[in-house]
Design an enzyme around this catalytic site. Sequence first.
Site, short mmCIF file in Angstrom:
data_model
loop_
_atom_site.label_atom_id
_atom_site.label_comp_id
_atom_site.label_asym_id
_atom_site.label_seq_id
_atom_site.Cartn_x
_atom_site.Cartn_y
_atom_site.Cartn_z
N CYS A 222 0.84 -1.20 0.00
CA CYS A 222 0.00 0.00 0.00
C CYS A 222 0.88 1.25 0.00
O CYS A 222 1.78 1.37 0.84
CB CYS A 222 -0.91 0.01 1.23
SG CYS A 222 -1.88 1.52 1.40
N TYR B 118 -25.18 -6.71 24.98
CA TYR B 118 -24.54 -5.92 23.92
C TYR B 118 -24.87 -6.56 22.56
O TYR B 118 -23.99 -6.79 21.73
CB TYR B 118 -23.02 -5.85 24.11
CG TYR B 118 -22.60 -5.39 25.49
CD1 TYR B 118 -22.40 -4.04 25.76
CD2 TYR B 118 -22.39 -6.31 26.51
CE1 TYR B 118 -22.01 -3.62 27.01
CE2 TYR B 118 -22.00 -5.90 27.78
CZ TYR B 118 -21.81 -4.55 28.03
OH TYR B 118 -21.43 -4.14 29.28
N CYS C 36 -13.22 -7.90 21.48
CA CYS C 36 -12.49 -7.23 20.40
C CYS C 36 -11.22 -6.57 20.91
O CYS C 36 -10.56 -5.85 20.15
CB CYS C 36 -13.38 -6.21 19.69
SG CYS C 36 -14.01 -4.91 20.76
#
Length: 450
Positions: A74, A309, A405
């Site tokens: 990239c 959640y 996460c």
Amino acid sequence: MPALEKNHIYRSIIEGYSSEGLGVARIDGQVVFVHDAVRGEDCDILVMKVLKNVAFGKPVLRHSTSPHRQEPDCPYYGRCGGCDFRHLDYAEELWAKRQRVQDALTRLGGSDVTVEEILGAPQPLRYRNKSQYPVSADGRVGFYRARSHQVVEVEHCLLQKPQADVLAAALRQYLAQYHVPGYDETTGRGLVRHLYVRSNCKGESLVCLLVNGESLPYETELVALLRQAAPQTVGVVLGVNTRPGNAILGDRYRTLWGEDALTDVLCGRTVRLSVPSFYQVNHPQAEVLYGKALEFAGLTGTELAVDLYCGAGTITQVLARQARHVIGGEIVPEAIRDARASARRNGVENVEFLEGDAADVAAELARRQLRPDVICVDPPRKGLVPEVIASIAAMAPRRVVYVSCDPGTLGRDVKRFAELGYLARRAVAVDLFPRTRHVETVCLMSRSSG
């Protein structure tokens, strides 16, 4: 132990990786985080910054080069802060992420559980189904530079869907053509804050402009530019966010054209997704993640399960396939509406959804004298507050399935659960975010006497 000196060069071998993807070396007993370093490389390291407990440096000469090093694919890598591992091959990235989860569970969680495996993504490019582009005061549309809020203009991102790239280009054209100012965080002035694009498996997109005001000039022209750039766009929404700071989502939403939500199919269930609803950004890997959560739940068809959640109700509906009844809890009103609508559309009758934060839902369950057999939690990166962990333990579920996460907050919460009698039994990492530092984990906990 002599202190390291700034601007001095030291020779050392890179031992592993930090939570941010930096190489880790030890020089005279001190930890040094090294930019652009790969495990196993023997380097001369220039120390650039020395703090009390750690130092930071960069390699100025490699005496050996890891076979896992690769040329970044990239042109923005190193300037844009979106990716952390484009100088590594994917196998080494997966090693780093699995080790990060293991270290968090062992060192922070005090657990002896082993991370069984890390499930890598078959396709580590163009996987993001949600794109959020900050807009600078001078009209740049891109992503933040690492550890800053300086916007780097990015025309083509290898993580985003192609339609997100072209929609960002259309917004740039609109800003320039109609002289619409971007938002300046430092002054609170300007109008356009973020471009938000959510896409589904069919290639359709929902677009939202987050603005520092109630409207945009030339809204009809903006909609036309966006639709021309991405003909499969199903709706364009304006989100009002006049709060200071860098929060992305708005307080109110107004549909400029088309639909105010997108539909997608996940794990065989149709889901409705409005702008504020949480939804995993990597569709194929989300199915892997939720499949593992269902496995860890160990449902037989007789259980009451709770999904805290729950977002748009995706895990809730997956659990409902093997549970007697599932209750989902979520604080975002739009997400609860999406979850209920999705369940009705799918004909899933053994679910219900409660609006409120995790503590409110736990209190409601206690009021109704319900005792869940399984509780699944999928909290934000900050993890669970101690009161929620205590409420979960007080309900005495047979199993707790923690979908995390952030390995750091998972390790912290595993330790808190252990103090209340729930020990980690199994853990699997799932890579939903290839080329970035982020990694998901599914961790199973049960009572120490069970």
